[in-house]
Design an enzyme around this catalytic site. Structure first.
Site, PDB file in Angstrom:
ATOM      1  N   ARG A 196     -40.552 -49.402  78.824  1.00  0.00           N
ATOM      2  CA  ARG A 196     -41.234 -49.185  77.541  1.00  0.00           C
ATOM      3  C   ARG A 196     -40.738 -50.284  76.610  1.00  0.00           C
ATOM      4  NH1 ARG A 196     -43.787 -45.003  74.592  1.00  0.00           N
ATOM      5  NH2 ARG A 196     -43.270 -45.028  72.372  1.00  0.00           N
ATOM      6  N   HIS A 218     -51.089 -49.105  77.242  1.00  0.00           N
ATOM      7  CA  HIS A 218     -50.366 -47.832  77.368  1.00  0.00           C
ATOM      8  C   HIS A 218     -51.110 -46.961  78.392  1.00  0.00           C
ATOM      9  CE1 HIS A 218     -47.693 -44.685  76.638  1.00  0.00           C
ATOM     10  NE2 HIS A 218     -47.878 -44.444  75.355  1.00  0.00           N
ATOM     11  N   GLN A 230     -50.574 -43.023  78.840  1.00  0.00           N
ATOM     12  CA  GLN A 230     -51.188 -42.190  77.815  1.00  0.00           C
ATOM     13  C   GLN A 230     -52.656 -41.926  78.137  1.00  0.00           C
ATOM     14  OE1 GLN A 230     -49.642 -40.687  75.038  1.00  0.00           O
ATOM     15  NE2 GLN A 230     -51.594 -39.587  75.133  1.00  0.00           N
ATOM     16  N   ASP A 251     -54.666 -42.752  66.272  1.00  0.00           N
ATOM     17  CA  ASP A 251     -53.271 -43.010  66.616  1.00  0.00           C
ATOM     18  C   ASP A 251     -52.564 -43.406  65.329  1.00  0.00           C
ATOM     19  OD1 ASP A 251     -50.939 -43.460  68.065  1.00  0.00           O
ATOM     20  OD2 ASP A 251     -51.532 -45.463  68.737  1.00  0.00           O
ATOM     21  N   CYS A 254     -52.033 -39.314  70.342  1.00  0.00           N
ATOM     22  CA  CYS A 254     -50.962 -39.434  71.340  1.00  0.00           C
ATOM     23  C   CYS A 254     -49.595 -39.033  70.811  1.00  0.00           C
ATOM     24  CB  CYS A 254     -50.925 -40.847  71.909  1.00  0.00           C
ATOM     25  SG  CYS A 254     -50.345 -42.106  70.754  1.00  0.00           S
ATOM     26  N   ARG A 267     -48.638 -35.745  79.900  1.00  0.00           N
ATOM     27  CA  ARG A 267     -47.826 -36.939  80.132  1.00  0.00           C
ATOM     28  C   ARG A 267     -46.894 -36.747  81.323  1.00  0.00           C
ATOM     29  NH1 ARG A 267     -46.797 -40.780  76.379  1.00  0.00           N
ATOM     30  NH2 ARG A 267     -45.737 -41.698  78.175  1.00  0.00           N
TER      31      ARG A 267
END
Length: 354
Positions: free
Chosen positions: A149, A176, A179, A272, A312, A339
């Site tokens: 990440r 991502h 996600q 987001d 998210c 997730r």
């Protein structure tokens, strides 16, 4: 007492069970779609567009299978549940902190019988004290997988170039993909087949949007995007999405700077954070430039009846009102739960342990 060790919320499992019938996906069909992941063993997972449609379908169905086996609705006791990743391990490089990514990966790996190792900024200075190449080669000697990440997408590309084990992009400034798997799973749980549904994005043209529009197009969803001037999606990713839309028989991607125009006639509304980690100094500027982009009851009223909302997380009140965020239209918590099931599927598929 053992049943208390099973994971995740019961309503999500009941909803998924109902939609298992709605989608018409039999156990045999699910097994066939999962078998398409046979060629995924040893591959890196960097962005959604690297997946074939069959691999995307397989990962979503494997994620649902894991929820069936390890979730609260399962009749399998945790102590006797399959442990296909026994003896396997994943090193998790975190330049950027995250609640969902760390907890989902560590918990999911444990459920599958493997081990995870968290490497935060104080544990490893990626590309600073040791080159990216050397870090990739060293971790490949210790671990079965490397999850990263990071801030810069080039960092995860460099890791994947030199690692001799599969690498998972757990977030970069360009993509991502984990996600998106969770988002698409939540939508299929709610709607069943999402082909022909319309997804509206309202907000920054960022990494989350990039993979979501790629994945949505692959599943036959129409994509509508509203971003303020100067916050558009990456042109290359947008062009790829347009090609995928044409290949999968959906409408051309709709672009606007007006939130209500994107939301009109949509079945899914997504936003987001407006200020990502590392952009804190831009907070006041961004909040001003995103004026009119809050997802609230008025904006949701422009969508189709029965439309749902995704975010998210973590969310901030300027992005979405409490009225929408905590409403029955909101799928944010099943989305967050997914997730775990989806990263479990990616790890197992990369290791050929289906």
């Amino acid at each position: 007492m053992l049943s208390s060790l099973r994971y995740m919320n019961q309503p999500a499992v009941r909803l998924a069970a109902g939609n298992f019938v709605k989608t018409g996906i039999s156990t045999t069909k699910r097994a066939m779609s999962i078998s398409a992941l046979g060629g995924f063993e040893g591959k890196h997972f960097i962005s959604i567009d690297q997946l074939s449609n069959e691999e995307l379908r397989g990962l979503l169905d494997l994620s649902k299978k894991y929820r069936d086996v390890y979730g609260k609705g399962s009749s399998v006791e945790p102590t006797t549940a399959p442990k296909p990743l026994t003896g396997q391990s994943v090193s998790m490089i975190f330049q950027k902190r995250s609640t969902r990514t760390r907890v989902s990966t560590e918990t999911g790996m444990n459920l599958l019988g493997g081990q995870s190792l968290f490497l935060g900024p104080s544990d490893i200075q990626l590309g600073v004290n040791e080159s990216m190449r050397d870090t990739a080669l060293v971790l490949s000697r210790f671990n079965s997988l490397v999850l990263a990440r990071v801030f810069a997408h080039d960092d995860v590309l460099e890791l994947s170039k030199h690692a001799t084990v599969p690498v998972i992009n757990a977030l970069s400034d360009m993509h991502h993909p984990l996600q998106t798997l969770a988002d698409l799973m939540a939508l299929e749980d709610h709607f069943g087949d999402v082909k022909g549904k319309t997804l509206a994005w309202v907000g920054d043209g960022n990494n989350v949007l990039h993979d979501l529009m790629l994945g949505g197009a692959k599943l036959g969803m129409n994509i509508r995007i509203a971003t303020p001037d100067g916050y558009e999606a990456n042109a290359g990713v947008l062009e790829t999405t347009k090609k995928l839309a044409a290949e999968n028989g959906t409408e051309d991607v709709f672009l606007t700077t007006v939130a209500s125009e994107a939301v009109k006639g949509s079945d899914v509304v997504v936003t987001d954070t407006w200020v990502s980690m590392g952009q804190e100094s831009e907070y006041e500027k961004r909040v001003k430039e995103f004026d009119g982009y809050q997802v609230n009851a008025s904006l949701m009223g422009q969508a189709n009846p029965g439309a749902v909302f995704l975010h998210c997380l973590p969310r901030h009140p300027e992005e979405v009102s409490d009225e929408v965020f905590y409403s029955d239209q909101s799928l944010v918590f099943p989305e967050a739960e997914n997730r775990m099931w989806t990263v479990m599927a990616v790890m197992a598929a990369q290791l050929g342990k289906l």
